[in-house]
Design an enzyme around this catalytic site. Structure first.
Site, PDB file in Angstrom:
ATOM      1  N   HIS A 185      49.860  38.796  43.207  1.00 19.34           N
ATOM      2  CA  HIS A 185      48.471  39.176  42.965  1.00 19.34           C
ATOM      3  C   HIS A 185      48.449  40.521  42.222  1.00 19.34           C
ATOM      4  O   HIS A 185      49.390  41.318  42.348  1.00 19.34           O
ATOM      5  CB  HIS A 185      47.751  39.272  44.317  1.00 19.34           C
ATOM      6  CG  HIS A 185      46.300  39.600  44.234  1.00 19.34           C
ATOM      7  ND1 HIS A 185      45.839  40.892  44.120  1.00 19.34           N
ATOM      8  CD2 HIS A 185      45.204  38.808  44.264  1.00 19.34           C
ATOM      9  CE1 HIS A 185      44.520  40.887  44.078  1.00 19.34           C
ATOM     10  NE2 HIS A 185      44.103  39.637  44.157  1.00 19.34           N
ATOM     11  N   VAL A 187      47.275  43.449  42.717  1.00 24.07           N
ATOM     12  CA  VAL A 187      47.502  44.705  43.429  1.00 24.07           C
ATOM     13  C   VAL A 187      48.890  44.777  44.058  1.00 24.07           C
ATOM     14  O   VAL A 187      49.230  45.789  44.673  1.00 24.07           O
ATOM     15  CB  VAL A 187      46.443  44.950  44.528  1.00 24.07           C
ATOM     16  CG1 VAL A 187      45.063  45.087  43.932  1.00 24.07           C
ATOM     17  CG2 VAL A 187      46.478  43.867  45.594  1.00 24.07           C
ATOM     18  N   LYS A 188      49.707  43.729  43.901  1.00 20.83           N
ATOM     19  CA  LYS A 188      51.038  43.738  44.491  1.00 20.83           C
ATOM     20  C   LYS A 188      52.020  44.517  43.601  1.00 20.83           C
ATOM     21  O   LYS A 188      51.653  45.095  42.583  1.00 20.83           O
ATOM     22  CB  LYS A 188      51.512  42.305  44.718  1.00 20.83           C
ATOM     23  CG  LYS A 188      50.648  41.504  45.686  1.00 20.83           C
ATOM     24  CD  LYS A 188      50.548  42.145  47.050  1.00 20.83           C
ATOM     25  CE  LYS A 188      50.033  41.211  48.134  1.00 20.83           C
ATOM     26  NZ  LYS A 188      48.759  40.570  47.880  1.00 20.83           N
ATOM     27  N   ILE A 189      53.296  44.508  43.982  1.00 21.38           N
ATOM     28  CA  ILE A 189      54.309  45.333  43.314  1.00 21.38           C
ATOM     29  C   ILE A 189      54.459  44.936  41.848  1.00 21.38           C
ATOM     30  O   ILE A 189      54.466  45.778  40.958  1.00 21.38           O
ATOM     31  CB  ILE A 189      55.670  45.205  44.029  1.00 21.38           C
ATOM     32  CG1 ILE A 189      55.524  45.330  45.540  1.00 21.38           C
ATOM     33  CG2 ILE A 189      56.650  46.226  43.474  1.00 21.38           C
ATOM     34  CD1 ILE A 189      54.915  46.610  46.030  1.00 21.38           C
TER      35      ILE A 189
END
Length: 378
Positions: A185, A187-189
């Site tokens: 997603h 907002v993930k790493i």
């Protein structure tokens, strides 16, 4: 507004997606296998099966393990609802194991006690999903040993933890689990816009996850029941789903994965700086297991009078968030019999939790602004 999380998109990422748009394949082409190979290289897993979301990957992982009607899945309350919902998708029942008070991860002591009681009652779970909250691995060596002792399968929900390490090995190598799932997603790493991936060392589990990902259909002659009539022939062997990742998503993911170590190192650098400059404020910082190297997807703190502090930070342009409302307190799960007080440590954490901004593109000046606003609110 400084958001709590944000993607980091480079010109190379844009070029990679543009190249796919100009190619012959927008789906089911060469980019998805390249992305899966990049995940295998990063995690030391034998197999990676990409999908259109981490929820989809969790679902096909459970299906591949044979979770179904009459079975039981356990996860933690401190997670996004998908970690529990996938059990219901399979027709299983869902229950929870409380978290620790300091890391907000599955409490191995609570798990041991619950497994012992469940074994005595003849109602063991078929699958356990420990969640690597905020980027930090659970105590997987102990969780895995407890699960094996009771014949229980383990799926790591590592949606927050691509690039993290545990006992000096990459999260995703499945040393203590059957399957490990990642999220991509925004907002993930690293991001594929939306997307997920499941890793495993098991050939048959990889095959079955791939089967369920794509309608339950195979073109593998060795797996077919009937003799192929020609190059067009395929067989549906299971009631599968359309959870495929597109070539556009995969191309973005391949490009992003080249910067995975850089992203995680920067997040750790910012987290260490938070540790230092928040040390004198009246708040609780997240504890870190010395056996784990966190990917630091989140930097969750605990404060008194959370609602007021949250509101003042938002008014000051700091895009804080809360991770997570305990799943068992959601109306849907209360209707299934859960109630406040069932998992007190997860509930206590939630009552005071705020996730403050942390992402690879966050500058020290942004971080100082976050801390100044937080200090004023406190």
């Amino acid at each position: 507004m400084i958001p709590y999380g944000r993607q980091d998109i480079s010109q190379e990422d844009i070029d990679a997606v543009t190249e796919v748009l100009r190619s012959d394949f927008l789906t089911q082409g060469p980019a998805v296998p390249r992305f899966e190979a990049a995940i295998c290289a990063a995690t030391r897993a034998k197999h990676a099966v990409a999908s259109n979301s981490a929820t989809s990957s969790l679902h096909v992982a459970c299906l591949a393990l044979g979770l179904g009607e009459g079975d039981l899945l356990w996860t933690v309350p401190n997670t996004f609802v998908a970690s529990a919902n996938v059990g219901l998708y399979c027709g299983a029942d869902v229950d929870f194991v409380d978290t620790t008070a300091d890391t907000y991860l599955m409490d191995a002591n609570a798990l041991e006690a619950k497994l012992t009681a469940a074994a005595a009652a003849g109602r063991l779970p078929k699958v356990i999903i420990p969640v690597h909250f905020a980027g930090q691995s659970c105590d997987m060596k102990r969780i895995g040993a407890l699960a094996r002792a009771h014949g229980v399968k383990v799926v790591e929900d590592a949606s927050h933890a691509i690039g993290a390490r545990y006992l000096d090995a990459p999260v995703g190598d499945c040393a203590h689990s059957d399957i490990c799932v990642f999220s991509f997603h925004p907002v993930k790493i690293v991001t594929t816009a939306e997307g997920g991936c499941a890793t495993t060392q098991d050939d048959e589990l990889a095959y079955r996850m791939g089967l369920f990902r794509s309608h339950g259909i195979t073109r593998d002659a060795d797996r077919m029941r009937f003799e192929s009539d020609g190059g067009w022939y395929y067989e549906q062997l299971e009631l599968g789903l359309n959870y495929r990742m597109t070539e556009l998503q995969a191309a973005l993911g391949v490009s992003q994965m080249t910067r995975l170590d850089t992203f995680v190192a920067r997040r750790n650098e910012l987290a260490r700086r938070y540790d230092e400059i928040l040390a004198d404020l009246p708040l609780t910082r997240p504890a870190q297991n010395p056996d784990a190297y966190s990917a630091y997807h989140l930097y969750p703190i605990q404060v008194e009078d959370r609602a007021r502090v949250f509101g003042e930070l938002r008014e000051d342009g700091i895009g804080v968030n809360v991770h997570y409302i305990p799943v068992h307190l959601q109306p849907y799960y209360r209707d299934r019999g859960f109630k406040p007080g069932d998992f007190p440590r997860a509930e206590s954490y939630y009552d005071h939790a705020i996730s403050i901004p942390l992402y690879a593109g966050l500058t020290e000046a942004d971080q100082d602004r976050v801390v100044a606003a937080l200090s004023a609110a406190l």
